[in-house]
Design an enzyme around this catalytic site. Structure first.
Site, PDB file in Angstrom:
ATOM      1  N   LYS A 230      43.350  44.141  47.771  1.00  0.00           N
ATOM      2  CA  LYS A 230      42.136  43.323  47.644  1.00  0.00           C
ATOM      3  C   LYS A 230      42.572  41.901  47.333  1.00  0.00           C
ATOM      4  O   LYS A 230      42.969  41.581  46.233  1.00  0.00           O
ATOM      5  CB  LYS A 230      41.257  43.874  46.504  1.00  0.00           C
TER       6      LYS A 230
ATOM      7  N   GLU B 139      49.487  41.744  35.348  1.00  0.00           N
ATOM      8  CA  GLU B 139      50.223  40.470  35.256  1.00  0.00           C
ATOM      9  C   GLU B 139      49.172  39.386  35.065  1.00  0.00           C
ATOM     10  O   GLU B 139      48.425  39.072  35.990  1.00  0.00           O
ATOM     11  CB  GLU B 139      51.036  40.217  36.537  1.00  0.00           C
TER      12      GLU B 139
ATOM     13  N   GLU C 145      45.381  28.539  28.525  1.00  0.00           N
ATOM     14  CA  GLU C 145      46.233  28.370  29.701  1.00  0.00           C
ATOM     15  C   GLU C 145      45.702  27.184  30.519  1.00  0.00           C
ATOM     16  O   GLU C 145      44.503  27.094  30.774  1.00  0.00           O
ATOM     17  CB  GLU C 145      46.173  29.637  30.574  1.00  0.00           C
TER      18      GLU C 145
ATOM     19  N   CYS D  43      51.404  31.243  37.173  1.00  0.00           N
ATOM     20  CA  CYS D  43      51.365  31.946  35.887  1.00  0.00           C
ATOM     21  C   CYS D  43      52.582  31.549  35.077  1.00  0.00           C
ATOM     22  O   CYS D  43      52.481  31.204  33.901  1.00  0.00           O
ATOM     23  CB  CYS D  43      51.305  33.451  36.116  1.00  0.00           C
TER      24      CYS D  43
HETATM   25  P1  NAD Z   1      40.924  36.324  38.729  1.00  0.00           P
HETATM   26  O1  NAD Z   1      41.167  37.235  37.581  1.00  0.00           O
HETATM   27  O2  NAD Z   1      39.642  35.605  38.791  1.00  0.00           O
HETATM   28  O3  NAD Z   1      41.021  37.115  40.118  1.00  0.00           O
HETATM   29  C1  NAD Z   1      42.157  37.864  40.470  1.00  0.00           C
HETATM   30  C2  NAD Z   1      41.742  38.947  41.455  1.00  0.00           C
HETATM   31  O4  NAD Z   1      40.890  39.874  40.780  1.00  0.00           O
HETATM   32  C3  NAD Z   1      40.942  38.448  42.646  1.00  0.00           C
HETATM   33  O5  NAD Z   1      41.279  39.196  43.800  1.00  0.00           O
HETATM   34  C4  NAD Z   1      39.512  38.736  42.236  1.00  0.00           C
HETATM   35  O6  NAD Z   1      38.620  38.869  43.329  1.00  0.00           O
HETATM   36  C5  NAD Z   1      39.689  40.055  41.494  1.00  0.00           C
HETATM   37  N1  NAD Z   1      38.618  40.352  40.526  1.00  0.00           N
HETATM   38  C6  NAD Z   1      37.809  39.480  39.876  1.00  0.00           C
HETATM   39  N2  NAD Z   1      36.939  40.151  39.085  1.00  0.00           N
HETATM   40  C7  NAD Z   1      37.223  41.470  39.228  1.00  0.00           C
HETATM   41  C8  NAD Z   1      36.688  42.661  38.672  1.00  0.00           C
HETATM   42  N3  NAD Z   1      35.675  42.637  37.801  1.00  0.00           N
HETATM   43  N4  NAD Z   1      37.222  43.838  39.048  1.00  0.00           N
HETATM   44  C9  NAD Z   1      38.252  43.896  39.918  1.00  0.00           C
HETATM   45  N5  NAD Z   1      38.799  42.797  40.484  1.00  0.00           N
HETATM   46  C10 NAD Z   1      38.302  41.599  40.146  1.00  0.00           C
HETATM   47  O7  NAD Z   1      42.176  35.336  38.739  1.00  0.00           O
HETATM   48  P2  NAD Z   1      42.419  34.084  39.678  1.00  0.00           P
HETATM   49  O8  NAD Z   1      41.537  32.978  39.207  1.00  0.00           O
HETATM   50  O9  NAD Z   1      42.341  34.510  41.100  1.00  0.00           O
HETATM   51  O10 NAD Z   1      43.953  33.759  39.333  1.00  0.00           O
HETATM   52  C11 NAD Z   1      44.324  32.932  38.272  1.00  0.00           C
HETATM   53  C12 NAD Z   1      44.798  33.718  37.083  1.00  0.00           C
HETATM   54  O11 NAD Z   1      45.821  34.635  37.460  1.00  0.00           O
HETATM   55  C13 NAD Z   1      45.439  32.842  36.025  1.00  0.00           C
HETATM   56  O12 NAD Z   1      44.994  33.205  34.744  1.00  0.00           O
HETATM   57  C14 NAD Z   1      46.927  33.140  36.161  1.00  0.00           C
HETATM   58  O13 NAD Z   1      47.690  32.887  35.033  1.00  0.00           O
HETATM   59  C15 NAD Z   1      46.915  34.553  36.551  1.00  0.00           C
HETATM   60  N6  NAD Z   1      48.168  34.894  37.237  1.00  0.00           N
HETATM   61  C16 NAD Z   1      49.085  35.696  36.603  1.00  0.00           C
HETATM   62  C17 NAD Z   1      50.301  35.997  37.207  1.00  0.00           C
HETATM   63  C18 NAD Z   1      51.324  36.878  36.552  1.00  0.00           C
HETATM   64  O14 NAD Z   1      52.170  37.408  37.264  1.00  0.00           O
HETATM   65  N7  NAD Z   1      51.289  37.094  35.264  1.00  0.00           N
HETATM   66  C19 NAD Z   1      50.579  35.487  38.459  1.00  0.00           C
HETATM   67  C20 NAD Z   1      49.638  34.657  39.068  1.00  0.00           C
HETATM   68  C21 NAD Z   1      48.422  34.386  38.451  1.00  0.00           C
END
Ligand code: NAD
Length: 483
Positions: free
Chosen positions: A172, A247, A382, A281
């Site tokens: 997804k 992550e 963050e 991240c």
């Molecule tokens: P997000 O949490 O908004 O979305 C991530 C994914 O989850 C997307 O595909 C989104 O559609 C899905 N999603 C959203 N709500 C959901 C739900 N209720 N149930 C299931 N899936 C859902 O994050 P983002 O804004 O896309 O990414 C940024 C964040 O990701 C930042 O906080 C960043 O630090 C983190 N990040 C972490 C790592 C790591 O490896 N630790 C790597 C990259 C990004």
């Protein structure tokens, strides 16, 4: 031509019929449209993955690895087109998109290579006449939920180990960066992956993502995204005691001691903060400088950051693209304004760039902040964008204490030529990664994953395979008549 989802090897539109546009963050132009998937689409993808599971789980490791190697070659062959699409939908400079495609290919090759080394075990037991065996089995259908910042490489961290281990997968992507992922999944089919082993469903996290997590046939969720979303994912998975790897967010400290090699550290701070427009991240998100080197370090960093060329990622000289969405740009701007209101000073940036084509995209100037109070949002939250708070410290003890005063614990780095100091930082910094005299360079060979609220479980390394396999004990009684 609108992009389509891939379910059971077929290219399909959403059962609901709706679509949504994917826009170029640099220009606001529509790159393509994708199906706005529904819960029913997600369920169909899970069912296709469940049907493909028995045969794939029985496929020998060597055969699974062969398909992964073929895919790696196809990625290298199509690198230019894939990287161009990634820049158009994500916004990052083309060079960084090429790096992302290479990182993905390397991750896939890394897991293909591990296929030769998966071992169970034979265990002699106290009880004479019996012995034990340890088997490694696939978990089942896995959901891989990925964000928009490094969509392809973060997908690779999940599907590489998942597929090698014999699981089937539904991916997804984020709704704003799904196009390159769909193209890569088409290449998996071209490489010989049987239909249904890898599927992709596009659509909102709240419907498609949640439907995947709740479907009883899904046994493992690999999630990368924000900490708040991770909390929800974990709570939903808990209902059916599903395996999760999370992550999540980070606020990595970089500590520069008075004996550090300054030029190398300045360069690492600039790259570590502004790569991917700060939307990483693992990124330098808080800088702690010993007071003895504070002035020269800041002067050099300002000079370097002023040279970063802001622009459309498709221009060859661009070093800093736009933020991925307007909402992300506003969030960073609010965090910066909060710091300025509390007495911080911006040595560079602190605003949107003026004029030209900048108004069409989500651009923000690279921002260095000093005199930042420790309770400012840029210090406690963050910052997922091009802004860096800089702090002065008197000692390593003070730097480590401040570095650890965060809910996050993803990466960290220390710059020193003193072995005792390096050792102290490696032992005391609360983080999944600590770099000594480098920063933010990630290796497939090393396990990666956060502590505290930065996550749960590991990706990369051979450790990641354990998060995609169940370990089963078997007791064998070869001669039951004598037992
Ligand atoms: P997000 O949490 O908004 O979305 C991530 C994914 O989850 C997307 O595909 C989104 O559609 C899905 N999603 C959203 N709500 C959901 C739900 N209720 N149930 C299931 N899936 C859902 O994050 P983002 O804004 O896309 O990414 C940024 C964040 O990701 C930042 O906080 C960043 O630090 C983190 N990040 C972490 C790592 C790591 O490896 N630790 C790597 C990259 C990004």
């Amino acid at each position: 031509m609108a992009a389509q989802m891939i379910i059971g090897g077929d290219r399909v539109s959403s059962g609901g019929g709706a679509t949504e546009d994917v826009k170029n963050p640099a220009t606001g132009e529509v790159v393509d449209s994708i199906p706005k998937g529904t819960a029913s689409d997600a369920n169909q993808a899970v069912e296709a993955a469940a049907r493909a599971l028995p045969a794939w789980a029985d496929t020998p490791f060597a055969k699974r690895a062969e398909i992964l190697y073929k895919l790696e070659h196809l990625i290298h062959e199509r690198e230019k087109d894939l990287a161009t699409l990634l820049t158009k939908e994500q916004g990052k400079p083309l060079k960084e998109s090429v790096l992302e495609m290479r990182r993905f290919a390397h991750t896939i090759e890394h897991y293909a290579g591990l296929g030769k080394n998966v071992r169970g075990g034979h265990v002699p037991l106290l009880d004479k006449g019996r012995y034990g065996m340890i088997l490694k089995r696939p978990i089942g259908v896995c959901a891989s939920i990925v964000p928009w910042n490094f969509p392809v490489s973060l997908m690779g961290n999940k599907i590489g180990p998942a597929l090698l281990a014999g699981n089937t997968v539904v991916v997804k992507p984020a709704t704003t960066a799904p196009l390159t992922i769909i193209e890569v999944i088409k290449l998996f089919l071209e490489a010989g992956l049987p239909p249904g082993v890898l599927n992709v469903v596009t659509g909102p996290g709240g419907t498609v993502g949640e439907a995947l997590i709740k479907h009883p046939a899904v046994r493992k969720i690999g999630f990368t995204g924000a900490t708040d979303t991770g909390r929800k994912v974990m709570a939903m998975a808990a209902e059916q005691i599903k395996r999760v790897t999370l992550e999540l967010g980070g606020s990595d400290p970089m500590i520069v001691c008075d004996d550090a090699l300054l030029d190398a550290a300045v360069s690492a701070a600039a790259v570590g903060r502004f790569f991917n427009c700060g939307q990483a991240c693992l990124a330098v998100k808080r800088l702690y400088l010993f007071e003895q080197i504070y002035e020269p370090f800041v002067a050099k960093l300002v000079e370097r950051v002023k040279k970063l060329k802001l622009g459309n990622g498709m221009n060859a000289d661009t070093r800093l693209g736009p933020l991925h969405t307007d909402a992300q740009r506003k969030e960073v701007d609010e965090q910066v304004k909060d710091a300025l209101k509390r007495g911080a000073r911006a040595l560079t940036g602190g605003k949107r760039p003026d004029g030209g084509d900048f108004g069409k995209g989500n651009f923000y100037e690279p921002t260095l902040l000093v005199d930042v109070p420790e309770d400012a949002r840029v210090a406690t939250e963050e910052v997922f964008g091009p802004a860096l708070p800089i702090f002065k410290v008197k000692s390593l003890d003070e730097a480590i204490e401040k570095a650890n005063a965060s809910i996050y614990g993803l990466g960290s780095s220390v710059w020193t030529r003193d072995l005792a100091r390096a050792n102290q930082a490696a032992e005391k910094l609360e983080a999944g990664y600590t770099w000594i005299n480098s920063a933010q360079i990630i290796f497939d060979e090393l396990p990666f994953g956060g502590v505290k609220q930065s996550g749960l479980g590991k990706e990369h390394g051979s450790e990641a395979l354990d998060y995609y396999m169940e370990t089963k004990s078997v007791v064998v009684t070869p001669n039951p008549e004598n037992a």
